[in-house]
Design an enzyme around this catalytic site. Structure first.
Site, PDB file in Angstrom:
ATOM      1  N   ARG A  49     -13.573  19.130 -23.602  1.00 30.82           N
ATOM      2  CA  ARG A  49     -12.219  19.114 -23.019  1.00 30.82           C
ATOM      3  C   ARG A  49     -11.988  20.348 -22.141  1.00 30.82           C
ATOM      4  NH1 ARG A  49      -7.822  20.328 -25.598  1.00 30.82           N
ATOM      5  NH2 ARG A  49      -8.572  19.831 -27.681  1.00 30.82           N
ATOM      6  N   TYR A 101       0.859   3.114  -3.495  1.00 35.26           N
ATOM      7  CA  TYR A 101       0.269   2.308  -4.565  1.00 35.26           C
ATOM      8  C   TYR A 101       1.294   2.051  -5.670  1.00 35.26           C
ATOM      9  CZ  TYR A 101      -2.648   1.020  -8.508  1.00 35.26           C
ATOM     10  OH  TYR A 101      -3.169   0.375  -9.589  1.00 35.26           O
ATOM     11  N   ASP A 165      -2.397  10.701  -0.748  1.00 35.63           N
ATOM     12  CA  ASP A 165      -3.338   9.831  -1.451  1.00 35.63           C
ATOM     13  C   ASP A 165      -4.316   9.318  -0.396  1.00 35.63           C
ATOM     14  OD1 ASP A 165      -4.708   7.749  -2.684  1.00 35.63           O
ATOM     15  OD2 ASP A 165      -3.012   7.222  -3.966  1.00 35.63           O
ATOM     16  N   LYS A 190     -12.819   3.641  -6.267  1.00 35.71           N
ATOM     17  CA  LYS A 190     -12.978   2.779  -5.086  1.00 35.71           C
ATOM     18  C   LYS A 190     -14.246   3.182  -4.325  1.00 35.71           C
ATOM     19  CE  LYS A 190      -8.766   1.657  -6.336  1.00 35.71           C
ATOM     20  NZ  LYS A 190      -8.528   0.603  -7.288  1.00 35.71           N
TER      21      LYS A 190
HETATM   22  C1  LIG Z   1      -4.183   4.138  -3.243  1.00 43.75           C
HETATM   23  C2  LIG Z   1      -4.458   4.199  -4.710  1.00 43.75           C
HETATM   24  N1  LIG Z   1      -4.189   5.324  -5.382  1.00 43.75           N
HETATM   25  C3  LIG Z   1      -4.427   5.443  -6.703  1.00 43.75           C
HETATM   26  C4  LIG Z   1      -4.939   4.378  -7.427  1.00 43.75           C
HETATM   27  C5  LIG Z   1      -5.180   4.534  -8.903  1.00 43.75           C
HETATM   28  O1  LIG Z   1      -6.543   4.625  -9.160  1.00 43.75           O
HETATM   29  P1  LIG Z   1      -7.241   4.165 -10.539  1.00 43.75           P
HETATM   30  O2  LIG Z   1      -7.215   2.670 -10.563  1.00 43.75           O
HETATM   31  O3  LIG Z   1      -8.603   4.775 -10.431  1.00 43.75           O
HETATM   32  O4  LIG Z   1      -6.440   4.739 -11.655  1.00 43.75           O
HETATM   33  C6  LIG Z   1      -5.228   3.182  -6.766  1.00 43.75           C
HETATM   34  C7  LIG Z   1      -5.779   2.034  -7.521  1.00 43.75           C
HETATM   35  O5  LIG Z   1      -5.834   0.926  -7.012  1.00 43.75           O
HETATM   36  C8  LIG Z   1      -4.975   3.087  -5.378  1.00 43.75           C
HETATM   37  O6  LIG Z   1      -5.224   1.969  -4.696  1.00 43.75           O
END
Ligand SMILES: Cc1ncc(COP(=O)(O)O)c(C=O)c1O
Length: 364
Positions: A49, A101, A165, A190
């Site tokens: 951790r 998101y 993001d 992704k």
């Molecule tokens: C633009 C964006 N940010 C954050 C996330 C969150 O990521 P995670 O699914 O790895 O928690 C996603 C997930 O689809 C996303 O598309």
């Protein structure tokens, strides 16, 4: 020798110095406690951790791609939560683009507003004004799934600490910190890992105090990445530039095909010269990403298209080597039409994908 390009750097990023008889990328370190006697602060590793050598290598790798420090978390959402919950307190104001998101908006509604944080959701044209007087500006560019493109430099210049993001672009196509943001956020689930087999996320920043605050949060809250997932992501990093290049080529080819059809509406891809985000994207991105969105008119037609396609897997998420798509409205939460499809172009051969998409649309 001049500085190697990003496509060269990803191949060796985060690898240790060569040592006789040792592998290029050492295997994952599976440990809860490590052997430890005496002062724990002087030990290279004490308890996972607090830190793990497999994380440290991957963090060095992805941090180096943005000339920053990276802090790795168990998922993109764990990274989102770390930022929001360390930066905001009762009385704070956060402005978010209303098309970011949906998981981020859900988290804000469920855990920020009840704790006395004001959450201002603003559509693209109102974002700058809504950021006035805020403690944090949160934006996603290009946004998922509607692919809005924001002028990051102009928004960050307003003086409000800014998080971008960067998940749909990734560090090879866009550098949010160079554009003036204080934080970059990437769901490495992704394109960064790219094989649809793990969840991870990370934050990048250049201010050591901000980085330390995020590491402290990770230790305190326990949003810890698994060493095996981390190792797999590092294992996938050397092919990032190849995957991104092929994915972008395929996305552009599919977007062009879709835009030329009269039975498809609202094609969005920042790489299309007519796209509303194209001019800004051309200035701030070095490629346009792997995601294309479009509307085939109805939920039924979208489902028929997805069933008929052989090389397009009906699945959520994006950024994998496998071309995937989904009817986004099936989830709720995004202001998109029933027939709206988000497609993520993979690494297949372009001609095969075009033929498959065309055939599936004709049949739908
Ligand atoms: C633009 C964006 N940010 C954050 C996330 C969150 O990521 P995670 O699914 O790895 O928690 C996603 C997930 O689809 C996303 O598309």
């Amino acid at each position: 020798m001049s500085e190697p390009g990003p496509g060269t750097r990803v191949v060796r990023a985060g690898l240790p110095e060569p040592e006789q008889g040792e592998p290029f990328l050492p295997g994952p370190v599976f440990a809860a406690p490590f052997h430890l006697s005496g002062d724990p602060h002087a030990a290279p590793a004490a308890y996972t951790r607090y830190g793990n050598p497999t994380w440290a290598r991957y963090e060095e790798a992805v941090g180096s791609l943005e000339s920053a420090e990276a802090v790795l978390f168990s998922s993109g959402m764990a990274a989102v939560a770390a930022l929001l919950l360390t930066l905001l307190k009762p009385g704070s104001v956060v402005t978010m683009d209303s098309g970011c998101y949906h998981g981020v908006r859900v988290l804000a509604a469920a855990h920020l507003e009840p704790r006395g944080v004001e959450v201002r959701l603003a559509p693209p044209v109102e974002l700058a004004e809504a950021a006035e007087g805020a403690d944090l500006l949160w934006l996603e560019s290009p946004s998922n799934p509607e692919l809005e493109v924001y002028d990051i430099a102009a928004l960050a210049a307003r003086g409000v600490p800014t998080v971008v993001d960067n998940t749909t672009a990734g560090p090879l196509l866009q550098q949010p910190l160079d554009l003036g943001a204080q934080y970059g956020l990437t769901s490495a689930t992704k394109t960064m890992s790219g094989h649809a087999d793990l969840l991870l996320g990370y934050v990048t920043a250049r201010d050591p105090e901000r980085v330390q605050a995020l590491r402290d949060w990770r230790r305190q809250a326990g949003a810890l990445p698994g060493p095996f997932e981390t190792w797999l992501a590092h294992r996938s990093l050397p092919t990032l530039a190849l995957r991104v290049e092929r994915g972008c080529d395929n996305a552009l080819a599919i977007a062009r095909l879709l835009a030329a059809r009269d039975d498809v509406e609202g094609v969005r891809y920042p790489g299309l010269p007519g796209d509303p985000g194209h001019d800004i994207a051309r200035r701030q991105m070095s490629g346009y990403g792997v995601v294309v969105s479009f509307d085939v008119g109805s939920a039924e037609r979208a489902e028929r298209f997805l069933t008929a396609a052989r090389l397009v897997t009906d699945a959520t998420s994006f950024g994998s080597v496998h071309t995937c798509a989904e009817r986004r409205a099936r989830w709720g939460g995004d202001a998109v039409p029933e027939g709206f499809i988000r497609l993520s172009a993979g690494s297949e051969e372009t001609a095969d994908l075009l033929a498959d998409v065309e055939r599936a649309l004709d049949g739908a």
